[in-house]
Enzyme design. Structure first.
Site, short mmCIF file in Angstrom:
data_model
loop_
_atom_site.label_atom_id
_atom_site.label_comp_id
_atom_site.label_asym_id
_atom_site.label_seq_id
_atom_site.Cartn_x
_atom_site.Cartn_y
_atom_site.Cartn_z
N THR A 5 59.05 171.73 16.83
CA THR A 5 59.13 172.69 17.94
C THR A 5 58.30 172.20 19.12
O THR A 5 58.80 172.12 20.24
CB THR A 5 58.61 174.07 17.49
OG1 THR A 5 59.36 174.49 16.35
CG2 THR A 5 58.77 175.10 18.61
N ARG A 61 53.45 190.43 13.11
CA ARG A 61 52.84 189.78 14.28
C ARG A 61 51.62 190.55 14.78
O ARG A 61 50.72 189.98 15.38
CB ARG A 61 53.85 189.70 15.43
CG ARG A 61 55.01 188.76 15.20
CD ARG A 61 55.72 188.49 16.51
NE ARG A 61 57.08 187.98 16.35
CZ ARG A 61 57.39 186.71 16.15
NH1 ARG A 61 56.44 185.80 16.07
NH2 ARG A 61 58.64 186.33 16.04
N ASP A 104 53.50 172.98 12.54
CA ASP A 104 53.92 172.86 11.14
C ASP A 104 54.58 171.48 10.99
O ASP A 104 53.88 170.49 10.84
CB ASP A 104 54.84 174.03 10.80
CG ASP A 104 55.27 174.07 9.35
OD1 ASP A 104 54.57 173.47 8.51
OD2 ASP A 104 56.30 174.69 9.04
P1 IMP Z 1 57.51 173.42 13.45
O1 IMP Z 1 58.61 173.13 14.43
O2 IMP Z 1 57.92 173.11 12.04
O3 IMP Z 1 56.19 172.82 13.81
O4 IMP Z 1 57.35 174.98 13.41
C1 IMP Z 1 56.68 175.65 14.34
C2 IMP Z 1 57.16 177.07 14.36
O5 IMP Z 1 57.54 177.53 13.07
C3 IMP Z 1 56.05 177.96 14.82
O6 IMP Z 1 56.13 178.20 16.21
C4 IMP Z 1 56.24 179.20 14.00
O7 IMP Z 1 57.06 180.10 14.72
C5 IMP Z 1 56.98 178.78 12.78
N1 IMP Z 1 56.09 178.66 11.60
C6 IMP Z 1 55.70 177.53 10.98
N2 IMP Z 1 54.87 177.78 9.95
C7 IMP Z 1 54.73 179.12 9.92
C8 IMP Z 1 53.98 180.02 9.08
O8 IMP Z 1 53.24 179.64 8.15
N3 IMP Z 1 54.09 181.33 9.37
C9 IMP Z 1 54.88 181.81 10.38
N4 IMP Z 1 55.58 181.02 11.20
C10 IMP Z 1 55.51 179.68 10.97
#
Ligand code: IMP
Ligand code: MG
Length: 174
Positions: free
Chosen positions: A100, A158, A96
């Protein structure tokens, strides 16, 4: 809820990703580091399609505090195998903002793997704030909040075998 990717589509995408991983590593042993809990379904399905010797290690990371907004990031690596001098593939459900995966890649990178790559089931369009790009991607999806096949909203959904879009009114109703 609207279905974005049904079971057949997910299977095809995971198959393709498995084939790309197989052609990259061949018969070389691979240590998968799966980011819990969202990558659980992907881990189960993808790892069963790999034919090289595979070790599975778990790491916990989260940037979400239950809802749909990014919060503080934390990592727990006390369930990690020793990955020094191993070919390591970090697995996550969705890319996203990318924070992470970037944080986990830095953390695992300090454990001296021989090689380090990443695979995500989903790549959300236009959300990234990091320069890192995952090496293997199952699907590019629009900027919507999705649940199912491992992905949750407040720890629910999930277990859905498909991927669905959760619309804002549904999110608020929960
Ligand atoms: P990032 O650090 O913003 O890339 O977020 C990654 C984490 O956010 C993923 O491992 C998911 O757990 C959570 N996440 C991001 N987008 C979504 C979504 O659309 N649905 C559910 N979880 C999400
Ligand atoms: Mg997650």
């Amino acid at each position: 809820m609207r279905v974005l990717l049904d079971e057949d589509q997910l299977r095809v995408g995971v198959d393709q990703m498995a084939n790309q991983i197989l052609s990259r590593y061949g018969d070389q042993p691979l240590t998968i580091v799966a980011i819990m809990t969202g990558s659980l379904m992907l881990l189960a399905d993808l790892s069963r399609r790999l034919t090289m010797p595979v070790r599975v290690s778990l790491i916990q990371a989260s940037s979400y505090r239950g809802g749909t907004q990014s919060g503080d990031l934390w990592i727990r690596d006390d369930m990690m195998l020793d990955v020094s001098d191993r070919n390591v593939l970090v697995l996550d459900d969705i890319f996203d903002t990318g924070r992470t995966l970037q944080a986990v890649m830095r953390c695992v990178g300090q454990m001296r793997p021989r090689t380090l790559a990443s695979a995500v089931l989903l790549h959300k369009q236009g959300r990234q704030v990091v320069s890192l790009q995952p090496d293997f991607v199952g699907f590019h999806i629009p900027d919507e909040f999705v649940v199912g096949y491992g992905l949750d909203y407040r720890d629910l959904y999930r277990n859905l075998p498909y991927l669905a879009i959760l619309d804002p009114p549904e999110i608020e109703a929960l």
